[in-house]
Design a protein around this motif. Structure first.
Motif, mmCIF file in Angstrom:
data_model
loop_
_atom_site.group_PDB
_atom_site.id
_atom_site.type_symbol
_atom_site.label_atom_id
_atom_site.label_comp_id
_atom_site.label_asym_id
_atom_site.label_seq_id
_atom_site.Cartn_x
_atom_site.Cartn_y
_atom_site.Cartn_z
ATOM 1 N N MET A 1 29.248 50.864 4.672
ATOM 2 C CA MET A 1 30.400 50.222 4.077
ATOM 3 C C MET A 1 31.198 51.265 3.290
ATOM 4 O O MET A 1 30.644 52.121 2.627
ATOM 5 N N VAL A 2 32.503 51.181 3.365
ATOM 6 C CA VAL A 2 33.387 52.128 2.703
ATOM 7 C C VAL A 2 33.587 51.706 1.246
ATOM 8 O O VAL A 2 33.919 50.568 0.956
ATOM 9 N N ASN A 3 33.362 52.639 0.335
ATOM 10 C CA ASN A 3 33.611 52.408 -1.079
ATOM 11 C C ASN A 3 35.105 52.630 -1.332
ATOM 12 O O ASN A 3 35.616 53.732 -1.138
ATOM 13 N N SER A 4 35.796 51.582 -1.766
ATOM 14 C CA SER A 4 37.256 51.640 -1.921
ATOM 15 C C SER A 4 37.708 52.690 -2.927
ATOM 16 O O SER A 4 38.697 53.394 -2.696
ATOM 17 N N THR A 5 36.990 52.816 -4.029
ATOM 18 C CA THR A 5 37.372 53.787 -5.056
ATOM 19 C C THR A 5 37.224 55.213 -4.551
ATOM 20 O O THR A 5 38.119 56.044 -4.735
ATOM 21 N N ASP A 6 36.107 55.490 -3.902
ATOM 22 C CA ASP A 6 35.884 56.834 -3.366
ATOM 23 C C ASP A 6 36.857 57.145 -2.224
ATOM 24 O O ASP A 6 37.346 58.266 -2.100
ATOM 25 N N PHE A 7 37.135 56.134 -1.405
ATOM 26 C CA PHE A 7 38.097 56.318 -0.318
ATOM 27 C C PHE A 7 39.469 56.664 -0.894
ATOM 28 O O PHE A 7 40.163 57.542 -0.385
ATOM 29 N N ALA A 8 39.848 55.994 -1.967
ATOM 30 C CA ALA A 8 41.145 56.251 -2.612
ATOM 31 C C ALA A 8 41.224 57.701 -3.087
ATOM 32 O O ALA A 8 42.269 58.345 -2.958
ATOM 33 N N SER A 41 45.019 52.465 -4.830
ATOM 34 C CA SER A 41 44.563 51.787 -6.052
ATOM 35 C C SER A 41 43.135 51.274 -5.920
ATOM 36 O O SER A 41 42.529 50.861 -6.909
ATOM 37 N N GLY A 42 42.591 51.307 -4.697
ATOM 38 C CA GLY A 42 41.242 50.802 -4.486
ATOM 39 C C GLY A 42 41.206 49.305 -4.241
ATOM 40 O O GLY A 42 40.129 48.722 -4.109
ATOM 41 N N ARG A 43 42.345 48.675 -4.187
ATOM 42 C CA ARG A 43 42.415 47.227 -3.974
ATOM 43 C C ARG A 43 41.926 46.828 -2.582
ATOM 44 O O ARG A 43 41.210 45.843 -2.425
ATOM 45 N N ASN A 44 42.361 47.584 -1.564
ATOM 46 C CA ASN A 44 41.996 47.264 -0.181
ATOM 47 C C ASN A 44 41.140 48.358 0.430
ATOM 48 O O ASN A 44 41.186 49.516 0.005
ATOM 49 N N LYS A 45 40.419 47.988 1.476
ATOM 50 C CA LYS A 45 39.675 48.947 2.282
ATOM 51 C C LYS A 45 40.524 49.278 3.508
ATOM 52 O O LYS A 45 41.350 48.463 3.938
ATOM 53 N N PRO A 46 40.340 50.462 4.075
ATOM 54 C CA PRO A 46 41.180 50.863 5.209
ATOM 55 C C PRO A 46 40.836 50.089 6.480
ATOM 56 O O PRO A 46 39.674 49.774 6.739
ATOM 57 N N SER A 47 41.851 49.808 7.272
ATOM 58 C CA SER A 47 41.638 49.188 8.579
ATOM 59 C C SER A 47 41.317 50.277 9.594
ATOM 60 O O SER A 47 41.577 51.466 9.368
ATOM 61 N N LEU A 67 35.741 58.429 5.714
ATOM 62 C CA LEU A 67 35.110 57.134 5.470
ATOM 63 C C LEU A 67 34.043 57.149 4.386
ATOM 64 O O LEU A 67 33.960 56.225 3.582
ATOM 65 N N ASN A 68 33.189 58.184 4.370
ATOM 66 C CA ASN A 68 32.087 58.150 3.400
ATOM 67 C C ASN A 68 31.867 59.446 2.624
ATOM 68 O O ASN A 68 30.864 59.579 1.933
ATOM 69 N N GLY A 69 32.777 60.395 2.738
ATOM 70 C CA GLY A 69 32.682 61.606 1.934
ATOM 71 C C GLY A 69 31.738 62.660 2.462
ATOM 72 O O GLY A 69 31.564 63.701 1.836
ATOM 73 N N LYS A 70 31.122 62.433 3.603
ATOM 74 C CA LYS A 70 30.193 63.416 4.175
ATOM 75 C C LYS A 70 30.958 64.310 5.131
ATOM 76 O O LYS A 70 31.763 63.853 5.918
ATOM 77 N N GLY A 71 30.694 65.598 5.039
ATOM 78 C CA GLY A 71 31.437 66.561 5.844
ATOM 79 C C GLY A 71 32.358 67.362 4.946
ATOM 80 O O GLY A 71 32.101 67.490 3.742
ATOM 81 N N SER A 72 33.406 67.893 5.519
ATOM 82 C CA SER A 72 34.300 68.737 4.726
ATOM 83 C C SER A 72 35.762 68.406 5.016
ATOM 84 O O SER A 72 36.094 67.849 6.045
#
Length: 142
Positions: A1-8, A41-47, A67-72
């Motif tokens: 699952m994608v964390n909205s704050t981290d994705f932002a 803003s972290g309100r929505n998750k990406p489609s 999506l999850n911060g893994k990689g570069s």
């Protein structure tokens, strides 16, 4: 699952890397400005559509990093982007900069004499060379 704050945060890093505003980014990937605002803003998750458009427009962005911060980021193993200053001429010359295991006739000239008048006024935006091992080099005209 994608964390909205981290994705932002990762999305903001992309905007900073390319030095573009959220509005310009929305236009580049053909998305509503409000969607970008809600993602930042972290309100929505990406489609899925949003993620695919980002990956298509910005090849330096890796899917797993986005999506999850893994990689570069920016990605260094999938593409090597080089900026070229290609003047508009009657003939554009390209030389192979690296040798490959498969020897083929090098591209020495691409003639644009056979193009229609409307096509002659177009500028080369980028050239992408795909290799059999799944990697590619992208050359952008600045």
């Amino acid at each position: 699952m994608v964390n909205s704050t981290d994705f932002a945060k990762r999305l903001q890093k992309i905007l900073e890397f390319y030095s573009i505003s959220a509005t310009a980014f929305a236009e580049e990937i053909d998305f509503n400005r409000s969607t970008i605002s809600h993602l930042l803003s972290g309100r929505n998750k990406p489609s899925l559509e949003f993620v695919m458009k980002v990956l298509q427009k910005y090849p330096e962005v890796e899917l797993y990093w986005l999506l999850n911060g893994k990689g570069s980021f920016p990605s260094t193993k999938k593409s090597q982007t080089k900026i070229l200053n290609l003047p508009i001429q009657e003939k554009v010359k390209f030389e192979r900069s690296e040798t490959s295991e498969i020897e083929k006739e090098p591209i020495s000239e691409i003639s644009i004499k056979s193009l229609s008048p409307a096509e002659k006024n177009k500028k080369v935006e980028r050239i992408v060379i795909f290799y059999s091992d799944g990697t590619f080099n992208e050359y952008k005209n600045s």
